[in-house]
Design an enzyme around this catalytic site. Structure first.
Site, short mmCIF file in Angstrom:
data_model
loop_
_atom_site.label_atom_id
_atom_site.label_comp_id
_atom_site.label_asym_id
_atom_site.label_seq_id
_atom_site.Cartn_x
_atom_site.Cartn_y
_atom_site.Cartn_z
CB SER A 275 47.22 37.86 35.15
OG SER A 275 46.32 38.35 34.15
CG ASP A 276 41.58 36.57 38.61
OD1 ASP A 276 40.76 36.57 37.67
OD2 ASP A 276 41.28 36.18 39.75
CB ALA A 277 39.75 39.50 35.02
CB ALA A 279 45.75 40.39 37.98
#
Length: 749
Positions: A275-277, A279
């Site tokens: 995931s992105d940070a 997310a």
């Protein structure tokens, strides 16, 4: 399969992964799916007796292990934490170390959008190989790069990290970056995992506002936004990062259709997804998940294998989710298997620690700086050159005025999204011009105006040097007058204007494209002196250059050119090399035109431009693919191997390019097609081939392209599948997207 998974000892890798998996508890498996930021500077910021952020991470490392750490740059610190990770869990599984290696590490390359403007996959691959070598040397195993989001709204700040608006160019750039980072063997001490991002549609954020929702038709997703990811996957990308935002009403990090049905089943991805940070955590913030436990379960079930987080991981709840049946043990094992496979492929179990002495040597390798200089030279785009003001004739000059605060700003020369740079070795535009001019030319500098500043601060302003300094006792009117007088007294004025680096990137969307501060006023005042003016644009998106495009004789887009930017730009100004870059986006006249793209579909009144904007021409300022050079190129009519082919067959297109100028130069030869009719309406033109070729003065080069099912098929909303029509195509080959489509061929059933 990716190149790396096929490369060696598949059975041995599988056996090792399965052996580890068989011994792991559910808690240990969940630990392998968690990636923590390690914010060492926050160690003394704990409150109310709670552990600090790094203490919280270290506790997790010794409790059940962690899959990955990120935001570490110091090899000694990486070794310390890796040792703690290995010794702190009973199976001794090392951590992956990730980092945002966006456009270089210690050696800073031109920003990604600039590298795309080179239209040179070999240079792009070489640049990311340097970045990967430096990152791996300090102990980083994984680059959160390339960003392959298609961006059609330049108000979006992260346009700077990608390859622009076109899926064909974007795919070639993405594949080159993956090859550069990963090489042919991930266990090599020079290679890192590439992590294309952000899957998918992040570049279409509503109104160009970072993090806002994206609403994209299926036809656009399959034809525009997915192809660069497919190209990166085919090149062997071992990781994909999911996106932050809602895609058509479903957050990307919890979107099973996106992460499983599309990414794995259709695009064939076999690596692991991160995931992105925050997310996964933010599935709760989105009001999509009921709570963090629900967020973790839904993300994993959707196909998000690893959670990137600062604190309070949603994946901490996976043990309970397995126990109560919300996540099956088979789903959990599948994700853990993917992460462990990457670690085995990297050779982390045999070589978990970094050689700190070697790291110091690699970071100062002079060959890396030469790669950066070459990349900056090949990325620059000559937008305008009236009267052939460029190149400057050094033997005819006695004085040069260099004007604008960006001309002597090492931090802005480097651009955003870098963290381990060396300002002392950065060559600014002023530095480069002075060095190239030598003692025979008097080079004088005047900033003219103070730096411009954001209305709202940057998310990165906590980092040193990220915000420009506001000079004390700066007399605005006096300094402007001083710059004007310097220009008036000089043979030529080189003026640098654009955006300060903290005005572009993540968290740096804009409501307009105007030059910040008093830069336009400065340009107008310098031009009014009558001295010939060269405008150097330092940017990561198109800016409003309507006035300069009419009144400044020479405009060279230098982007944020990196560590050796000043040397590269000076070489171009004085004709040691010819600009050969081309725009990777359509340059609008104003922000009110966006989004404006070259590959739109025909309207019912395609020629009635007056029916569009009544207050501005409905054409771009500069076309997609535009870029001048010091050569002068002519094209022969394209020759086809056949005027008719059947569906599924291929044909070859040949064209001869002649440099009728007096200087050797590169030309980017571009092939465009248009399908006249079919199952769906198709864009007025589409890029389907390009080659950057050097051509000596007076010489010619023959370029060939192949057109087949890959180039002639598209995803249709009618059939909801890929189709290739029996139809007629128009075709043109030239130096930009405005080339006449004067050649035809047919595809028969």
């Amino acid at each position: 399969m990716t190149q790396q998974i096929q490369s060696a000892s598949d059975e041995a890798v599988r056996e090792r992964v399965e052996s580890l998996l068989a011994e792991m508890t559910v808690a240990e498996k969940a630990g392998q799916l968690t990636q923590y930021f390690y914010m060492g500077f926050m160690r003394d910021q704990a409150k109310d007796g709670a552990p600090s952020q790094p203490e919280m991470v270290e506790a997790a490392m010794t409790r059940s292990g962690v899959g990955s750490l990120l935001f570490l740059m110091d090899p000694a610190e990486i070794n310390r934490l890796q040792r703690m990770t290995i010794e702190g869990n009973r199976l001794g599984i090392p951590a992956l170390v990730g980092f945002d290696v966006i456009h270089g590490f210690r050696t800073v390359l031109p920003v990604p959008l600039a590298m795309a403007a080179s239209w040179d996959p070999a240079v792009i691959e070489q640049g990311q190989a340097v970045a990967g070598r430096e990152a791996r040397a300090v102990g980083i195993h994984w680059a959160f790069s390339p960003m392959v989001d298609i961006a059609r709204d330049p108000r979006w700040g992260r346009i700077i990290e990608g390859a622009g608006e076109d899926p064909y160019l974007g795919g070639k750039v993405a594949a080159a970056q993956v090859r550069g980072f990963q090489g042919s063997d991930l266990s090599s001490p020079d290679n890192v995992i590439a992590g294309p991002k952000h899957f998918a549609g992040y570049g279409a954020a509503l109104g160009g506002r970072d993090y806002d929702e994206s609403n994209i038709s299926d036809a656009e997703l399959w034809n525009i936004y997915f192809p660069p990811f497919k190209a990166a996957i085919d090149a062997g990308a071992a990781n994909i990062m999911s996106a932050y935002m809602d895609l058509n009403g479903v957050p990307a990090a919890g979107n099973r259709w996106l992460l499983t049905e599309v990414l794995r089943d259709s695009l064939g991805f076999e690596g692991f997804v991160v995931s992105d940070a925050q997310a996964v955590h933010d599935l709760f913030t989105h009001h999509f998940a009921a709570d963090l436990a629900d967020a973790g379960a839904r993300a994993l079930n959707a196909g998000n294998d690893m959670e990137m987080t600062f604190v309070d991981p949603a994946f901490d709840h996976l043990v309970a989710a397995v126990e109560d049946g919300r996540v099956s043990i088979e789903t959990l094992d599948t994700s853990v298997r993917r992460v462990l496979t990457a670690k085995v492929r990297l050779g982390l179990f045999e070589n978990p620690y970094v050689d700190e002495a070697r790291a110091a040597e690699v970071l100062v390798d002079p060959a890396h700086r030469q790669v950066a200089k070459t990349a900056a030279q090949r990325s620059a785009v000559l937008l305008r050159n009236e009267g052939e003001l460029l190149p400057l004739a050094a033997d005819e000059l006695s004085s040069v005025a260099v004007i604008g605060p960006l001309a002597d700003s090492p931090r802005d020369t480097l651009g955003p999204w870098i963290f381990d740079y060396d300002l002392a070795e950065t060559v600014t535009i002023l530095d480069g011009i002075k060095a190239r001019a030598g003692e025979g030319i008097d080079v004088q500098y005047a900033p003219g105006i103070r730096p411009a500043f954001r209305t709202f601060p940057s998310m990165f302003d906590a980092w040193p040097n990220n915000t420009p300094e506001d000079p004390a006792d700066f007399d605005d009117d006096a300094e402007l007058a001083k710059a004007v007088e310097l220009a008036r007294a000089s043979d030529v004025a080189v003026l640098v204007a654009g955006e300060w680096q903290n005005m572009i990137g993540e968290g740096a969307s804009r409501s307009s494209l105007e030059l910040p501060g008093r830069q336009l006023e400065l340009i107008q005042a310098v031009v009014a002196t009558g001295t010939p003016v060269v405008l150097l644009v330092m940017n990561g998106r198109p800016l409003d250059l309507r006035w300069p495009a009419e009144n400044v004789p020479a405009i060279l887009d230098i982007w944020y050119p990196g560590s050796q930017g000043g040397k590269a730009v000076a070489a171009l100004l004085f004709g040691d090399d010819s600009p050969g870059g081309k725009l990777p986006f359509t340059w609008p006249r104003t922000g009110g035109q966006v989004p404006i793209i070259y590959n739109y579909t025909r309207s019912h009144k395609p020629n009635d431009q007056w029916r569009r904007d009544w207050d501005e021409e409905s054409t771009p300022l500069y076309a997609f693919g535009h870029g001048l050079s010091y050569g002068s190129f002519s094209y022969s009519a394209p020759t086809l191997s056949s005027e008719s082919i059947a569906v599924g067959e291929t044909l070859t297109v040949s064209v001869t390019v002649t440099n009728e100028g007096s200087r050797a130069a590169d030309e980017v030869v571009q092939l465009y097609i248009h399908q006249r009719y079919g199952t769906s309406s198709r864009p007025v033109r589409e890029l389907k081939g390009f080659q950057r070729v050097p051509v000596e003065a007076g010489a010619s080069a023959t370029v060939e392209f192949t057109l087949g099912p890959d180039e002639l098929s598209y995803w249709s909303a009618v059939t909801r599948d890929w189709v290739q029509d029996a139809t007629t195509f128009d075709l043109g080959v030239g130096g930009d997207s405005t080339v006449a489509l004067s050649t035809q061929f047919t595809v028969t059933a």
